[in-house]
Structures are given as structure tokens and as C-alpha cells.
Design a protein around this motif. Structure first.
Motif, short mmCIF file in Angstrom:
data_model
loop_
_atom_site.label_atom_id
_atom_site.label_comp_id
_atom_site.label_asym_id
_atom_site.label_seq_id
_atom_site.Cartn_x
_atom_site.Cartn_y
_atom_site.Cartn_z
N ALA A 48 0.84 -1.21 0.00
CA ALA A 48 0.00 0.00 0.00
C ALA A 48 0.87 1.25 0.00
O ALA A 48 0.57 2.23 -0.71
CB ALA A 48 -0.93 -0.01 1.21
N ALA A 49 1.95 1.23 0.78
CA ALA A 49 2.82 2.40 0.88
C ALA A 49 3.48 2.73 -0.46
O ALA A 49 3.82 3.89 -0.72
CB ALA A 49 3.90 2.17 1.94
N GLY A 50 3.64 1.73 -1.31
CA GLY A 50 4.28 1.94 -2.60
C GLY A 50 3.35 2.36 -3.71
O GLY A 50 3.81 2.61 -4.83
N ARG A 51 2.06 2.44 -3.44
CA ARG A 51 1.10 2.82 -4.48
C ARG A 51 1.09 4.34 -4.67
O ARG A 51 1.48 5.10 -3.77
CB ARG A 51 -0.31 2.34 -4.13
CG ARG A 51 -0.40 0.87 -3.83
CD ARG A 51 0.17 0.02 -4.96
NE ARG A 51 -0.63 0.08 -6.18
CZ ARG A 51 -0.33 -0.53 -7.30
NH1 ARG A 51 0.78 -1.24 -7.38
NH2 ARG A 51 -1.11 -0.43 -8.34
N PRO A 52 0.63 4.83 -5.83
CA PRO A 52 0.60 6.28 -6.08
C PRO A 52 -0.23 7.05 -5.05
O PRO A 52 0.11 8.18 -4.71
CB PRO A 52 -0.03 6.37 -7.48
CG PRO A 52 0.29 5.06 -8.12
CD PRO A 52 0.25 4.06 -7.01
N ASP A 53 -1.32 6.43 -4.54
CA ASP A 53 -2.17 7.09 -3.54
C ASP A 53 -2.44 6.10 -2.40
O ASP A 53 -3.50 5.46 -2.35
CB ASP A 53 -3.48 7.56 -4.17
CG ASP A 53 -4.32 8.41 -3.22
OD1 ASP A 53 -3.86 8.63 -2.08
OD2 ASP A 53 -5.42 8.83 -3.62
N PRO A 54 -1.51 5.97 -1.45
CA PRO A 54 -1.66 4.99 -0.38
C PRO A 54 -2.92 5.19 0.47
O PRO A 54 -3.44 4.22 1.04
CB PRO A 54 -0.40 5.20 0.47
CG PRO A 54 0.58 5.85 -0.45
CD PRO A 54 -0.25 6.70 -1.37
N ASP A 55 -3.41 6.42 0.54
CA ASP A 55 -4.58 6.71 1.38
C ASP A 55 -5.86 6.08 0.84
O ASP A 55 -6.88 6.07 1.53
CB ASP A 55 -4.77 8.22 1.53
CG ASP A 55 -3.66 8.86 2.35
OD1 ASP A 55 -3.02 8.13 3.15
OD2 ASP A 55 -3.41 10.07 2.19
N ARG A 56 -5.83 5.57 -0.38
CA ARG A 56 -7.01 4.92 -0.95
C ARG A 56 -7.19 3.50 -0.42
O ARG A 56 -8.20 2.86 -0.70
CB ARG A 56 -6.91 4.86 -2.48
CG ARG A 56 -7.00 6.21 -3.18
CD ARG A 56 -7.00 6.01 -4.68
NE ARG A 56 -8.08 5.14 -5.11
CZ ARG A 56 -8.03 4.33 -6.16
NH1 ARG A 56 -6.93 4.25 -6.89
NH2 ARG A 56 -9.07 3.58 -6.50
N LEU A 57 -6.20 3.00 0.35
CA LEU A 57 -6.22 1.62 0.82
C LEU A 57 -6.07 1.57 2.34
O LEU A 57 -5.51 2.48 2.95
CB LEU A 57 -5.08 0.83 0.17
CG LEU A 57 -5.08 0.77 -1.36
CD1 LEU A 57 -3.74 0.27 -1.88
CD2 LEU A 57 -6.21 -0.14 -1.86
N LYS A 58 -6.55 0.48 2.93
CA LYS A 58 -6.38 0.27 4.37
C LYS A 58 -6.31 -1.22 4.65
O LYS A 58 -6.80 -2.05 3.86
CB LYS A 58 -7.52 0.91 5.16
CG LYS A 58 -8.90 0.32 4.87
CD LYS A 58 -9.99 1.04 5.66
CE LYS A 58 -11.38 0.45 5.35
NZ LYS A 58 -12.45 1.15 6.10
N VAL A 59 -5.71 -1.58 5.79
CA VAL A 59 -5.60 -2.98 6.23
C VAL A 59 -6.58 -3.19 7.38
O VAL A 59 -6.61 -2.40 8.33
CB VAL A 59 -4.17 -3.31 6.68
CG1 VAL A 59 -4.08 -4.75 7.17
CG2 VAL A 59 -3.18 -3.07 5.54
N VAL A 60 -7.39 -4.26 7.28
CA VAL A 60 -8.43 -4.50 8.27
C VAL A 60 -8.41 -5.96 8.72
O VAL A 60 -7.77 -6.81 8.11
CB VAL A 60 -9.83 -4.15 7.72
CG1 VAL A 60 -9.92 -2.68 7.32
CG2 VAL A 60 -10.19 -5.06 6.54
N GLY A 61 -9.19 -6.24 9.78
CA GLY A 61 -9.43 -7.61 10.21
C GLY A 61 -8.44 -8.12 11.24
O GLY A 61 -7.35 -7.59 11.42
N LYS A 62 -8.86 -9.19 11.92
CA LYS A 62 -7.99 -9.90 12.85
C LYS A 62 -7.10 -10.87 12.07
O LYS A 62 -7.37 -11.20 10.92
CB LYS A 62 -8.83 -10.67 13.87
CG LYS A 62 -9.70 -9.79 14.75
CD LYS A 62 -10.52 -10.64 15.71
CE LYS A 62 -11.40 -9.75 16.59
NZ LYS A 62 -12.23 -10.57 17.53
N PHE A 63 -6.04 -11.35 12.73
CA PHE A 63 -5.15 -12.31 12.07
C PHE A 63 -5.90 -13.58 11.71
O PHE A 63 -6.54 -14.21 12.55
CB PHE A 63 -3.98 -12.68 12.99
CG PHE A 63 -2.89 -11.64 13.05
CD1 PHE A 63 -2.55 -10.90 11.93
CD2 PHE A 63 -2.20 -11.41 14.23
CE1 PHE A 63 -1.55 -9.95 11.99
CE2 PHE A 63 -1.18 -10.47 14.29
CZ PHE A 63 -0.86 -9.74 13.17
#
Length: 303
Positions: free
Chosen positions: A214-229
Motif C-alpha cells: 500500500a505504501a508503494g502505491r501512487p495514492d496509499p490513502d485509498r487503501l487500508k488494512v483490516v481484520g484480525k489475524f
């Protein structure tokens, strides 16, 4: 060679014998990997294309990353142990689908990536001390309502071929009758694209890889990480099974790197400082799982 033996042979034969003894490998009885390394002066390192920050290609298409740096330290340790003047790393790119076969078939000596050490894989290859412990979670678009795995019911979820998260979500989908439509991507970068474009609702993978991608994408703010392991994943450098001396050298050096603090410095370089391709830090301090494991580093992991 005993001196009384040398004195019992003719001078010419004695000279030949001394020469052959000098040319003998330093590690007598070394296995196939060490033997090949000594003969060729080369160590073959397998790397990935987009497993940020572990193993990926920079803007010049050069392999870089946390796992790459650790592997290069292992190469230098091998050079010193084998008393070689030079030991050259040669790189070969692998995918999640072919990485195990590449090591198993002797096409790479070390796999410097983000591969989980588990019992099934240990039937074919060996692993050294884990360099990261993570778990599978979900990458979704920032406006997605998904929070937990059951929210994917009836939706499309992508994972990468040949990975443990793919197996885990497939099993969970069947066990809990979730009705998730699971699709496979050949590489991590393609899976992220599918989430960005709406081809898939989410991407299930080790969370540290998701943050890096996500950090390497042109717009990282468009993505997020969710959920439990969904899983717990001890990631380790992979090597062939058939050379216990080679494995011993690699294990000993990994333990030394950890105990000396060198591995911690490499970790800080790739998880706390700016890294390619966006030249931004991941800001991921070492988690408690890895901190605890590194107190008593070992290649033995559960599962």
C-alpha cells in the motif's frame, strides 16, 4: 597428512600428493551446496519482484529489501567460513508459485523473500531462523465497509497463488460456509491492482506485506488494512534440505546477527526509515511476537 607417510613415497609422487591435498575443499565431506559454492565461487539468491519491504525490485530493477540485506550478510559469512577470497551473489527472480521448487531443485541456494516456514514445506526444503513473524489480514479500499472476514460473504477476495494465506482463506470459506468468491493472482502487485480497480473487494495476505504494498502505491490513502489475524506466519529464508553443514553455517550466522544486534539494525533500515519505491517509511516497529522469538533464536517453529 602424516609426515611419515610423505617420507615413504618417492619425491615426485610426494609433490603430487601435497598439491592435491592443498587443492582439496576446506570442508571435507561437504554436501552438494557447499561443494558447488566452493567450486564456482558463487551463491545463487532467489528474490521476489514485489514483496515490499522484504524482497523487491527498485527503480533500477535491482533486488533490494530486508531479506536481501540479511542474505548478503549470510553470503559474506560463508565467504569467511570457507576462506574464499571472493564469493559472488547471483540473483534469480521467483514467484510464490515456483519459489519452493526453485530451491528444491537446486536452482537457488537461498530464497531471500517472505516465505512462511511450515511443516508441509519442510518436507521439501529447509528454513533458517525466522526474520519476521506476521499474520494474514485484508487489504481493502479506504471506503470499504469490510472489517472482518465474514463481511466478505458473497464478495470477491483475491490472494496470491502458492501462498499460505490463500490456503487459509479457502479452508475458512469452506468451514464457515461464507460463500466468498476466491480468485488467485500471480503476484502481489497484481492483487493490489485488483483491489484498487474494484475487481476484488479485498486482498488477503501477510499484513506486513499489505502495508508495504500500500505504501508503494501512487495514492496509499485509498487503501487500508483490516481484520484480525487469519494465520500466524513465521517468515524465514529458505534453503535446500540436503546439506546439513550449509544449514548449520546459515543458522549460526543468523543467530549471531540477531544476538549482536546487526539484524535489528537491518530491521530498522527497512521498517522505520524511508524506503523505495515511494521513499516513505513503513513506520512498523518490531512486534512483540518477533521480539520474544529473537530472545532465544532458533530454526524450530510450531506447525
Amino acid at each position: 597428512m602424516p609426515s611419515r607417510f610423505l617420507s615413504s613415497v618417492r619425491p615426485a609422487a610426494r609433490a603430487v600428493c601435497v598439491t592435491l591435498c592443498a587443492l582439496a575443499p576446506l570442508w571435507v565431506g561437504a554436501g552438494p551446496v557447499l561443494d558447488r559454492i566452493q567450486r564456482t565461487g558463487t551463491v545463487v539468491l532467489a528474490h521476489r519482484e514485489s514483496s515490499v519491504p522484504f524482497s523487491f525490485l527498485d527503480q533500477d530493477r535491482k533486488p533490494v529489501g530486508y531479506s536481501i540485506d540479511l542474505c548478503l550478510k549470510l553470503v559474506d559469512a560463508l565467504r569467511k567460513k570457507l576462506e574464499l577470497k571472493t564469493l559472488t551473489p547471483a540473483f534469480v527472480m521467483v514467484t510464490p508459485a515456483n519459489r519452493i521448487a526453485t530451491v528444491e531443485e537446486g536452482k537457488a541456494d537461498l530464497e531471500c523473500g517472505s516465505t512462511t516456514n511450515n511443516a508441509e514445506r519442510r518436507e521439501k526444503v529447509a528454513f533458517t531462523v525466522p526474520h519476521y513473524i506476521t499474520g494474514a489480514r485484508y487489504l481493502v479500499r479506504a471506503d470499504s465497509p469490510v472489517q472482518v472476514v465474514r463481511d466478505f460473504k458473497g464478495r470477491k477476495l483475491v490472494s496470491t497463488s502458492g501462498t499460505t494465506p490463500l490456503k487459509a482463506i479457502t479452508r475458512s470459506n469452506i468451514d464457515h460456509l461464507l460463500g466468498i468468491r476466491i480468485v488467485e493472482a500471480a503476484e502481489h502487485a497484481r492483487a493490489v491492482e485488483m483491489v484498487e480497480t474494484g475487481e476484488a473487494e479485498g486482498f488477503v495476505m501477510d499484513d506486513v506485506l499489505l502495508y508495504g504494498l500500500a505504501a508503494g502505491r501512487p495514492d496509499p490513502d485509498r487503501l487500508k488494512v483490516v481484520g484480525k489475524f487469519l494465520t500466524i506466519e513465521p517468515l524465514a529464508i529458505m534453503l535446500p534440505k540436503n546439506d546439513p553443514q550449509f544449514k548449520q553455517l546459515v543458522d549460526d550466522e543468523m543467530k549471531r546477527l540477531i544476538r549482536s544486534g546487526e539484524a535489528h539494525a537491518v530491521y530498522d533500515r527497512w521498517f522505520s526509515q524511508p524506503i523505495p519505491p515511494a521513499n516513505k517509511p513503513l513506520n512498523l516497529p518490531m512486534n512483540y511476537l518477533l521480539k520474544d522469538f529473537w530472545k532465544y533464536p532458533t530454526d524450530q517453529v510450531p506447525g
